[in-house]
Design an enzyme around this catalytic site. Structure first.
Site, PDB file in Angstrom:
ATOM      1  N   HIS A  89       7.446   1.175 -10.769  1.00  0.00           N
ATOM      2  CA  HIS A  89       6.310   0.725  -9.968  1.00  0.00           C
ATOM      3  C   HIS A  89       5.031   1.028 -10.719  1.00  0.00           C
ATOM      4  O   HIS A  89       4.896   2.060 -11.370  1.00  0.00           O
ATOM      5  CB  HIS A  89       6.293   1.408  -8.598  1.00  0.00           C
ATOM      6  N   ARG A 116       0.840  -1.207   0.000  1.00  0.00           N
ATOM      7  CA  ARG A 116       0.000   0.000   0.000  1.00  0.00           C
ATOM      8  C   ARG A 116       0.873   1.254   0.000  1.00  0.00           C
ATOM      9  O   ARG A 116       1.892   1.317   0.698  1.00  0.00           O
ATOM     10  CB  ARG A 116      -0.949  -0.005   1.202  1.00  0.00           C
ATOM     11  N   ASP A 117       0.447   2.223  -0.815  1.00  0.00           N
ATOM     12  CA  ASP A 117       1.178   3.490  -0.900  1.00  0.00           C
ATOM     13  C   ASP A 117       1.085   4.233   0.430  1.00  0.00           C
ATOM     14  O   ASP A 117       0.024   4.275   1.067  1.00  0.00           O
ATOM     15  CB  ASP A 117       0.598   4.339  -2.034  1.00  0.00           C
ATOM     16  N   VAL A 175      10.180   8.114  -7.303  1.00  0.00           N
ATOM     17  CA  VAL A 175      10.994   6.987  -6.826  1.00  0.00           C
ATOM     18  C   VAL A 175      11.504   6.244  -8.057  1.00  0.00           C
ATOM     19  O   VAL A 175      10.708   5.768  -8.883  1.00  0.00           O
ATOM     20  CB  VAL A 175      10.189   6.040  -5.914  1.00  0.00           C
ATOM     21  N   ASN A 181       4.562   6.150 -13.911  1.00  0.00           N
ATOM     22  CA  ASN A 181       5.134   7.460 -14.217  1.00  0.00           C
ATOM     23  C   ASN A 181       6.595   7.300 -14.623  1.00  0.00           C
ATOM     24  O   ASN A 181       7.304   6.458 -14.066  1.00  0.00           O
ATOM     25  CB  ASN A 181       5.045   8.371 -12.986  1.00  0.00           C
TER      26      ASN A 181
HETATM   27  P1  AMP Z   1       5.931   8.098  -8.268  1.00  0.00           P
HETATM   28  O1  AMP Z   1       5.695   9.541  -7.918  1.00  0.00           O
HETATM   29  O2  AMP Z   1       5.162   7.609  -9.452  1.00  0.00           O
HETATM   30  O3  AMP Z   1       7.408   7.792  -8.374  1.00  0.00           O
HETATM   31  O4  AMP Z   1       5.347   7.267  -7.062  1.00  0.00           O
HETATM   32  C1  AMP Z   1       6.077   6.998  -5.892  1.00  0.00           C
HETATM   33  C2  AMP Z   1       5.071   6.602  -4.854  1.00  0.00           C
HETATM   34  O5  AMP Z   1       5.757   5.937  -3.825  1.00  0.00           O
HETATM   35  C3  AMP Z   1       4.328   7.772  -4.210  1.00  0.00           C
HETATM   36  O6  AMP Z   1       2.931   7.590  -4.416  1.00  0.00           O
HETATM   37  C4  AMP Z   1       4.718   7.677  -2.738  1.00  0.00           C
HETATM   38  O7  AMP Z   1       3.663   8.014  -1.885  1.00  0.00           O
HETATM   39  C5  AMP Z   1       5.100   6.215  -2.618  1.00  0.00           C
HETATM   40  N1  AMP Z   1       6.045   5.912  -1.555  1.00  0.00           N
HETATM   41  C6  AMP Z   1       7.239   6.499  -1.313  1.00  0.00           C
HETATM   42  N2  AMP Z   1       7.847   5.909  -0.272  1.00  0.00           N
HETATM   43  C7  AMP Z   1       7.030   4.905   0.143  1.00  0.00           C
HETATM   44  C8  AMP Z   1       7.099   3.939   1.173  1.00  0.00           C
HETATM   45  N3  AMP Z   1       8.144   3.846   2.013  1.00  0.00           N
HETATM   46  N4  AMP Z   1       6.061   3.067   1.316  1.00  0.00           N
HETATM   47  C9  AMP Z   1       4.997   3.130   0.486  1.00  0.00           C
HETATM   48  N5  AMP Z   1       4.881   4.027  -0.514  1.00  0.00           N
HETATM   49  C10 AMP Z   1       5.876   4.913  -0.680  1.00  0.00           C
END
Ligand code: AMP
Length: 114
Positions: free
Chosen positions: A100, A29-30, A96, A87
């Protein structure tokens, strides 16, 4: 990869609310959910961006989509509908750099995405 937060989630070095895992992928889960259901499906192997995929990764990316669809079913979203998003780089909104697949659902999605 040493400093990759999603690699650390994959190995268990950093905790996350995992909903699925197998030898190829992990889903969790995000931390900052953008919908009632917001799950990330990641490959265990570090791949920084979609631009770094090669032909050998095609089955892996297909597996990520299949896993997302199965989780959507488990979450009761299959008939209601949901969205999957990947993305890529700055203008794509990637923050990140370990690929994903976002699975988002449980509310009406808008279009176009911001
Ligand atoms: P993006 O912006 O497409 O790279 O998505 C990265 C996602 O990772 C974001 O929706 C963040 O909220 C999520 N995220 C970052 N760190 C964590 C974590 N430790 N656990 C769960 N989700 C995370």
């Amino acid at each position: 990869m040493n400093n990759c937060i999603f690699c650390k989630i994959s190995t268990g070095e950093i905790s996350a609310e995992k909903v699925y895992e197998d030898d190829q992928v992990v889903a969790f889960r995000d931390l900052n959910p953008q919908a009632p259901v917001h799950v990330l499906v990641i490959p265990r192997r570090h791949i920084a961006t979609l631009n770094d995929l090669t032909t050998v990764d095609e089955a892996l990316v297909g597996h990520m989509s299949h896993v997302a669809a199965r989780i959507a079913g488990d979450e009761g979203l299959a008939e209601r509908g949901y969205r999957t998003v990947m993305n890529c780089n700055a203008e794509g909104g990637q923050t990140v750099f370990h690929i994903h697949l976002h699975l988002l659902g449980g509310r009406q999605m808008g279009w176009s995405p911001g």
